[in-house]
Design a protein around this motif. Structure first.
Motif, PDB file in Angstrom:
ATOM      1  N   GLU A  48       0.832  -1.212   0.000  1.00 31.75           N
ATOM      2  CA  GLU A  48       0.000   0.000   0.000  1.00 31.75           C
ATOM      3  C   GLU A  48       0.864   1.259   0.000  1.00 31.75           C
ATOM      4  O   GLU A  48       0.544   2.233  -0.689  1.00 31.75           O
ATOM      5  CB  GLU A  48      -0.923  -0.011   1.222  1.00 31.75           C
ATOM      6  CG  GLU A  48      -2.032  -1.053   1.138  1.00 31.75           C
ATOM      7  CD  GLU A  48      -3.015  -0.935   2.295  1.00 31.75           C
ATOM      8  OE1 GLU A  48      -3.039   0.130   2.944  1.00 31.75           O
ATOM      9  OE2 GLU A  48      -3.747  -1.899   2.545  1.00 31.75           O
ATOM     10  N   ASP A  51       2.261   1.710  -3.510  1.00 32.04           N
ATOM     11  CA  ASP A  51       1.245   2.267  -4.411  1.00 32.04           C
ATOM     12  C   ASP A  51       1.104   3.782  -4.191  1.00 32.04           C
ATOM     13  O   ASP A  51       0.974   4.557  -5.145  1.00 32.04           O
ATOM     14  CB  ASP A  51      -0.113   1.601  -4.162  1.00 32.04           C
ATOM     15  CG  ASP A  51      -0.163   0.182  -4.717  1.00 32.04           C
ATOM     16  OD1 ASP A  51       0.701  -0.155  -5.542  1.00 32.04           O
ATOM     17  OD2 ASP A  51      -1.066  -0.571  -4.319  1.00 32.04           O
ATOM     18  N   LEU A  52       1.122   4.184  -2.927  1.00 32.75           N
ATOM     19  CA  LEU A  52       1.027   5.612  -2.615  1.00 32.75           C
ATOM     20  C   LEU A  52       2.220   6.367  -3.177  1.00 32.75           C
ATOM     21  O   LEU A  52       2.069   7.452  -3.754  1.00 32.75           O
ATOM     22  CB  LEU A  52       0.948   5.810  -1.101  1.00 32.75           C
ATOM     23  CG  LEU A  52       0.999   7.265  -0.610  1.00 32.75           C
ATOM     24  CD1 LEU A  52      -0.177   8.062  -1.151  1.00 32.75           C
ATOM     25  CD2 LEU A  52       1.027   7.315   0.918  1.00 32.75           C
ATOM     26  N   SER A  55       1.900   7.063  -6.909  1.00 39.22           N
ATOM     27  CA  SER A  55       0.937   8.136  -7.210  1.00 39.22           C
ATOM     28  C   SER A  55       1.487   9.512  -6.838  1.00 39.22           C
ATOM     29  O   SER A  55       1.360  10.464  -7.609  1.00 39.22           O
ATOM     30  CB  SER A  55      -0.379   7.881  -6.464  1.00 39.22           C
ATOM     31  OG  SER A  55      -1.004   6.703  -6.939  1.00 39.22           O
ATOM     32  N   THR A 105      -5.261  13.908 -11.654  1.00 41.82           N
ATOM     33  CA  THR A 105      -5.410  12.470 -11.384  1.00 41.82           C
ATOM     34  C   THR A 105      -4.382  12.009 -10.366  1.00 41.82           C
ATOM     35  O   THR A 105      -4.694  11.221  -9.461  1.00 41.82           O
ATOM     36  CB  THR A 105      -5.259  11.658 -12.680  1.00 41.82           C
ATOM     37  OG1 THR A 105      -6.286  12.037 -13.597  1.00 41.82           O
ATOM     38  CG2 THR A 105      -5.364  10.160 -12.402  1.00 41.82           C
ATOM     39  N   GLY A 106      -3.140  12.498 -10.514  1.00 39.97           N
ATOM     40  CA  GLY A 106      -2.090  12.134  -9.570  1.00 39.97           C
ATOM     41  C   GLY A 106      -2.439  12.553  -8.155  1.00 39.97           C
ATOM     42  O   GLY A 106      -2.226  11.804  -7.196  1.00 39.97           O
ATOM     43  N   ARG A 108      -5.559  13.134  -6.985  1.00 37.14           N
ATOM     44  CA  ARG A 108      -6.741  12.399  -6.539  1.00 37.14           C
ATOM     45  C   ARG A 108      -6.354  10.983  -6.063  1.00 37.14           C
ATOM     46  O   ARG A 108      -6.790  10.528  -4.997  1.00 37.14           O
ATOM     47  CB  ARG A 108      -7.760  12.305  -7.668  1.00 37.14           C
ATOM     48  CG  ARG A 108      -9.077  11.663  -7.237  1.00 37.14           C
ATOM     49  CD  ARG A 108     -10.034  11.550  -8.413  1.00 37.14           C
ATOM     50  NE  ARG A 108     -10.351  12.843  -8.979  1.00 37.14           N
ATOM     51  CZ  ARG A 108     -10.039  13.218 -10.217  1.00 37.14           C
ATOM     52  NH1 ARG A 108      -9.401  12.389 -11.020  1.00 37.14           N
ATOM     53  NH2 ARG A 108     -10.375  14.414 -10.661  1.00 37.14           N
ATOM     54  N   GLU A 109      -5.505  10.316  -6.846  1.00 39.50           N
ATOM     55  CA  GLU A 109      -5.073   8.972  -6.466  1.00 39.50           C
ATOM     56  C   GLU A 109      -4.238   8.999  -5.186  1.00 39.50           C
ATOM     57  O   GLU A 109      -4.370   8.123  -4.323  1.00 39.50           O
ATOM     58  CB  GLU A 109      -4.258   8.337  -7.601  1.00 39.50           C
ATOM     59  CG  GLU A 109      -5.091   7.984  -8.824  1.00 39.50           C
ATOM     60  CD  GLU A 109      -4.247   7.371  -9.927  1.00 39.50           C
ATOM     61  OE1 GLU A 109      -2.991   7.358  -9.770  1.00 39.50           O
ATOM     62  OE2 GLU A 109      -4.826   6.903 -10.925  1.00 39.50           O
ATOM     63  N   SER A 110      -3.390  10.015  -5.061  1.00 36.01           N
ATOM     64  CA  SER A 110      -2.567  10.142  -3.850  1.00 36.01           C
ATOM     65  C   SER A 110      -3.443  10.345  -2.624  1.00 36.01           C
ATOM     66  O   SER A 110      -3.193   9.758  -1.557  1.00 36.01           O
ATOM     67  CB  SER A 110      -1.602  11.319  -3.998  1.00 36.01           C
ATOM     68  OG  SER A 110      -0.707  11.115  -5.072  1.00 36.01           O
ATOM     69  N   GLN A 112      -6.591   9.414  -2.227  1.00 34.69           N
ATOM     70  CA  GLN A 112      -7.340   8.193  -1.942  1.00 34.69           C
ATOM     71  C   GLN A 112      -6.464   7.141  -1.260  1.00 34.69           C
ATOM     72  O   GLN A 112      -6.866   6.523  -0.272  1.00 34.69           O
ATOM     73  CB  GLN A 112      -7.926   7.633  -3.238  1.00 34.69           C
ATOM     74  CG  GLN A 112      -9.040   8.479  -3.830  1.00 34.69           C
ATOM     75  CD  GLN A 112      -9.468   8.007  -5.206  1.00 34.69           C
ATOM     76  OE1 GLN A 112      -8.790   7.196  -5.851  1.00 34.69           O
ATOM     77  NE2 GLN A 112     -10.590   8.515  -5.688  1.00 34.69           N
ATOM     78  N   LYS A 113      -5.258   6.957  -1.789  1.00 36.85           N
ATOM     79  CA  LYS A 113      -4.365   5.931  -1.231  1.00 36.85           C
ATOM     80  C   LYS A 113      -3.828   6.328   0.140  1.00 36.85           C
ATOM     81  O   LYS A 113      -3.647   5.480   1.016  1.00 36.85           O
ATOM     82  CB  LYS A 113      -3.222   5.654  -2.209  1.00 36.85           C
ATOM     83  CG  LYS A 113      -3.710   4.973  -3.479  1.00 36.85           C
ATOM     84  CD  LYS A 113      -2.621   4.831  -4.528  1.00 36.85           C
ATOM     85  CE  LYS A 113      -3.177   4.178  -5.788  1.00 36.85           C
ATOM     86  NZ  LYS A 113      -2.159   4.053  -6.853  1.00 36.85           N
TER      87      LYS A 113
END
Length: 205
Positions: A48, A51-52, A55, A105-106, A108-110, A112-113
């Motif tokens: 996890e 993944d963060l 992003s 997007t980068g 937003r994903e950051s 969320q993660k």
């Protein structure tokens, strides 16, 4: 009757050994399962975090790419205005849109993660990710409108932002990736991770 006691004990000894073996075996199984579960949990946390990191790194890179491109458009327009006061900015709309989308997007994903890691079982990771999330929110507030033309973020400022973000990321990496001589299941504190990074930088100088 006096001689019967050793005989009784001798006859019970194999059963006692077997019983103790069952207990020891059961304890070892419980310990092994606990270690396996702990290792699996630690590896999931590391995935996890990885993944963060991907992003957040992408978000920071998109900020720099956007600033570089916007600066180049501004410089080009400035040069053409010298000969043509009516000149307009030469903008590649598709590229402009892709850069803006990559940046948003980068982020937003950051967000969320990082939100998932805010409730990580390791409080040190949760605390550091929480600090990182607040910084990312500050960054998007600063750069979020650069593609709309309302805010100008210079290349130099964008690289400052990227450097700060990557420093926070490097600390996080160091927290979850202990050295070989440390136990695989241990995570470091942010303070210790930062201290080790400073020492590593000093050795390279």
């Amino acid at each position: 009757m006096v001689q019967a006691t050793p005989d009784i004990f001798s006859s019970m000894l194999p059963a006692l050994i077997g019983f103790c073996g069952v207990i020891v075996g059961g304890v070892l199984q419980v310990v092994a399962k606990h270690r396996a579960d702990r290792y699996s949990h630690m590896m999931e946390l590391r995935r996890e975090v990885a993944d963060l990191i991907v992003s957040v790194s992408g978000f920071a890179t998109a900020i720099v790419q956007s600033a570089v491109w916007i600066d180049s458009v501004r410089e080009d327009l400035k040069a053409r205005l010298v000969n043509d006061p009516q000149a307009e900015a030469d903008i590649d709309d598709d590229y402009h849109e892709r850069l803006g989308e990559a940046m948003i997007t980068g982020y937003r994903e950051s967000a969320q993660k990082s939100a998932r890691l805010l409730v990580a079982s390791d409080q040190r990771i949760a605390d550091h990710v929480g600090s990182l999330q607040l910084r990312l929110a500050d960054v998007i507030n600063e750069v979020g409108y650069m593609h709309a033309g309302n805010v100008h973020i210079s290349e130099a400022r964008a690289k400052e932002i990227q450097q700060y973000i990557m420093e926070r990321i490097n600390v996080l990496v160091n927290m979850v990736a202990p050295a070989k001589w440390e136990r695989f299941s241990n995570f470091r504190s942010a303070k210790r991770a930062e201290s080790l990074l400073i020492k590593e930088r000093a050795k390279r100088l």
